[in-house]
Design an enzyme around this catalytic site. Structure first.
Site, PDB file in Angstrom:
ATOM      1  CG  HIS A  94      33.027  45.899  32.334  1.00  0.00           C
ATOM      2  ND1 HIS A  94      32.024  44.869  32.510  1.00  0.00           N
ATOM      3  CD2 HIS A  94      32.597  46.750  31.721  1.00  0.00           C
ATOM      4  CE1 HIS A  94      31.118  45.538  31.513  1.00  0.00           C
ATOM      5  NE2 HIS A  94      31.303  46.594  31.075  1.00  0.00           N
ATOM      6  CG  HIS A 153      32.207  55.596  14.239  1.00  0.00           C
ATOM      7  ND1 HIS A 153      32.987  54.621  14.863  1.00  0.00           N
ATOM      8  CD2 HIS A 153      32.887  56.087  13.308  1.00  0.00           C
ATOM      9  CE1 HIS A 153      33.752  54.176  14.066  1.00  0.00           C
ATOM     10  NE2 HIS A 153      33.820  55.138  13.038  1.00  0.00           N
ATOM     11  CG  HIS A 185      33.626  47.627  27.258  1.00  0.00           C
ATOM     12  ND1 HIS A 185      32.564  47.314  26.499  1.00  0.00           N
ATOM     13  CD2 HIS A 185      33.034  47.794  28.446  1.00  0.00           C
ATOM     14  CE1 HIS A 185      31.274  47.342  27.065  1.00  0.00           C
ATOM     15  NE2 HIS A 185      31.512  47.666  28.299  1.00  0.00           N
ATOM     16  CD  GLU A 203      29.630  44.744  27.838  1.00  0.00           C
ATOM     17  OE1 GLU A 203      29.015  45.655  26.826  1.00  0.00           O
ATOM     18  OE2 GLU A 203      29.310  45.298  29.080  1.00  0.00           O
TER      19      GLU A 203
HETATM   20 CO    CO Z   1      30.121  47.256  29.537  1.00  0.00          CO
END
Ligand code: CO
Length: 297
Positions: free
Chosen positions: A244, A122, A181, A212
């Site tokens: 991650h 965005h 993610h 997350e």
């Molecule tokens: Co992260």
């Protein structure tokens, strides 16, 4: 913080962009000569393997658009700072756009290499819109493509492409758990649940979780048990197998997904390959790019 950086780069960009308003040869109301470019936008990476994957993306893009200028922009300021130390200079999207306009490009297709329409997409969309409005005089056009998971078709195609990256000895009763993610942008985060739903049609033992956001591993583990799964393949649903994937998904610490699933009695195998390293997935991103590029013809 991101927002401030974004506004800051927009201000710089606006300063830079004053030139194209009086670009050479553009008299009052005259149309500029068509010059097109593709701008590739990703969060960015400083992991060497992932940079190789980005080079591969660039190669695919150049093959798809052989007559166009191709440039990268990275949205992450931290990554850009790291790369600067290594002597690689990368611009944020607003600055890269300003430079393209200054160089006389009239048609710019901005390729979002994001996974879903979350916060970063965005922000990019707003930059592109602002530049589009600032520069639409003289027939200029700047458009942004949709991220990877933007439709049911995209999600099913991504699932099929990901399955090809799973080791050949995987049996149908073995599960694949993808680590996305996750996004604080809630409508964007909901895409993972949608992907979970559609991917089930392709492979009933494929699950999508996030590190997350939602769904979490706690949402998925019981489903693995319900399906009688004994072995789990863990794979990232992220462009690069970075921090991650290496730590939260497959690290040796007790709170990694690998450790948690092992504690619950599952056999676990890790596949550390990001979606940007899968050329079939890159093709899906490119299809989304072709859709907006068609507006330039
Ligand atoms: Co992260």
């Amino acid at each position: 913080m991101t927002r401030r950086v974004c506004v800051f780069s927009l201000v710089i960009a606006m300063l830079l962009v004053t030139v194209p308003y009086s670009a050479p040869g553009s008299g009052h109301g005259e149309k500029l000569e068509k010059k097109s470019a593709v701008m590739l936008v990703a969060f960015g990476t400083s992991v060497p393997e992932a940079l190789t994957a980005f080079d591969q993306i660039e190669k695919q893009v150049r093959e798809a658009f052989p007559n166009e200028e191709v440039r990268w922009a990275f949205t992450s300021g931290i990554i850009r700072a790291k790369l600067r130390e290594q002597g690689r200079e990368l611009d944020p999207p607003a600055v890269a756009l300003a430079k393209l306009l200054e160089a006389g490009y009239t048609h710019i297709a901005v390729a979002s290499f994001h996974t879903l329409p979350g916060e970063e997409f965005h922000d990019l969309y707003q930059d592109v819109r602002a530049f589009g409005l600032m520069s639409e005089a003289h027939g200029r056009k700047i458009l942004v493509s949709r991220p990877l998971l933007s439709s049911r078709e995209n999600m099913e195609a991504v699932t099929k492409a990901l399955l090809k990256g799973v080791p050949k000895d995987r049996k149908p009763e073995d599960a694949i758990v993808l680590m996305g993610h996750g996004s604080e942008h809630h409508p964007g985060d909901a895409v993972y649940a949608a992907m979970n739903f559609y991917s089930m049609n392709v492979d009933p033992n494929l699950f999508v979780g996030t590190v997350e956001g939602n769904p979490t591993l706690d949402d998925i583990a019981p489903k693995l048990k319900d399906n009688g799964v004994k072995k789990v393949y863990l794979m990232p649903l992220m462009a690069v197998a970075g921090d991650h994937a290496r730590n939260d998904m497959c690290g040796d610490e007790s709170d990694s997904w690998k450790s948690i699933l092992k504690q619950q009695g599952f056999q676990v195998e890790c596949v550390l390959k990001g979606t940007a390293e899968n050329s079939e997935i890159v093709d899906i991103w490119l299809d989304n790019l072709r859709k907006i590029h068609a507006h330039f013809e």
